[in-house]
Design a protein around this motif. Structure first.
Motif, short mmCIF file in Angstrom:
data_model
loop_
_atom_site.label_atom_id
_atom_site.label_comp_id
_atom_site.label_asym_id
_atom_site.label_seq_id
_atom_site.Cartn_x
_atom_site.Cartn_y
_atom_site.Cartn_z
N SER A 20 0.84 -1.21 0.00
CA SER A 20 0.00 0.00 0.00
C SER A 20 0.87 1.25 0.00
O SER A 20 0.62 2.19 -0.75
CB SER A 20 -0.91 0.00 1.23
N GLN A 21 1.89 1.26 0.83
CA GLN A 21 2.78 2.43 0.91
C GLN A 21 3.50 2.67 -0.41
O GLN A 21 3.57 3.81 -0.88
CB GLN A 21 3.79 2.23 2.04
N GLN A 22 3.99 1.62 -1.04
CA GLN A 22 4.67 1.76 -2.33
C GLN A 22 3.71 2.27 -3.40
O GLN A 22 4.07 3.11 -4.22
CB GLN A 22 5.26 0.41 -2.78
N PHE A 23 2.49 1.74 -3.40
CA PHE A 23 1.49 2.16 -4.38
C PHE A 23 1.19 3.65 -4.26
O PHE A 23 1.17 4.37 -5.26
CB PHE A 23 0.19 1.36 -4.20
N HIS A 24 0.95 4.13 -3.05
CA HIS A 24 0.60 5.53 -2.87
C HIS A 24 1.77 6.47 -3.19
O HIS A 24 1.55 7.55 -3.75
CB HIS A 24 0.05 5.77 -1.47
N LEU A 25 2.98 6.04 -2.92
CA LEU A 25 4.15 6.83 -3.30
C LEU A 25 4.28 6.88 -4.82
O LEU A 25 4.50 7.94 -5.40
CB LEU A 25 5.42 6.26 -2.67
N LEU A 26 4.09 5.74 -5.47
CA LEU A 26 4.16 5.70 -6.93
C LEU A 26 3.02 6.52 -7.55
O LEU A 26 3.23 7.20 -8.55
CB LEU A 26 4.10 4.25 -7.42
N ALA A 27 1.83 6.49 -6.96
CA ALA A 27 0.71 7.27 -7.47
C ALA A 27 1.02 8.76 -7.41
O ALA A 27 0.66 9.51 -8.32
CB ALA A 27 -0.56 6.96 -6.68
N TYR A 28 1.68 9.18 -6.34
CA TYR A 28 2.07 10.59 -6.23
C TYR A 28 3.01 10.97 -7.37
O TYR A 28 2.81 11.98 -8.05
CB TYR A 28 2.75 10.82 -4.87
N ASP A 65 -6.47 5.91 -9.33
CA ASP A 65 -7.36 5.08 -10.14
C ASP A 65 -6.66 4.64 -11.43
O ASP A 65 -6.72 3.46 -11.81
CB ASP A 65 -8.63 5.84 -10.52
N CYS A 66 -6.01 5.57 -12.10
CA CYS A 66 -5.30 5.27 -13.35
C CYS A 66 -4.17 4.28 -13.11
O CYS A 66 -4.00 3.31 -13.85
CB CYS A 66 -4.74 6.54 -13.98
N LEU A 67 -3.38 4.55 -12.08
CA LEU A 67 -2.24 3.68 -11.78
C LEU A 67 -2.70 2.29 -11.40
O LEU A 67 -2.12 1.30 -11.86
CB LEU A 67 -1.41 4.28 -10.65
N PHE A 68 -3.75 2.18 -10.59
CA PHE A 68 -4.26 0.86 -10.22
C PHE A 68 -4.71 0.08 -11.44
O PHE A 68 -4.41 -1.10 -11.58
CB PHE A 68 -5.42 0.98 -9.22
N PHE A 69 -5.39 0.73 -12.36
CA PHE A 69 -5.84 0.08 -13.59
C PHE A 69 -4.66 -0.45 -14.37
O PHE A 69 -4.66 -1.59 -14.83
CB PHE A 69 -6.66 1.06 -14.43
#
Length: 70
Positions: free
Chosen positions: A21-29, A61-65
């Protein structure tokens, strides 16, 4: 529609995106910063300009997709 907001723990995060989760949110930023640098506008400004409701309305949303598809 599958959403990152329904993922509860790191096991599910790793299974769907390959990241915690932490990696995802940093990458989304950083994804959002790169998007705005390349296009010169935010995703919200783009949506306002074309006057449509976006299905993937946020950078997470875009990154998760993208990650889920990979």
């Amino acid at each position: 529609m599958l959403s990152y907001q329904h993922i509860c723990n790191d096991r599910q995060w790793k299974a769907t995106t390959g990241l915690t989760s932490q990696q995802f949110h940093l990458l989304a930023y950083h994804f959002g910063e790169s998007y705005e640098f390349i296009h010169g506008l935010s995703i919200n400004e783009l949506a306002d300009n074309i006057e449509v409701e976006l299905k993937l309305a946020t950078y997470p949303d875009c990154l998760f997709f993208i990650l889920f598809q990979l």
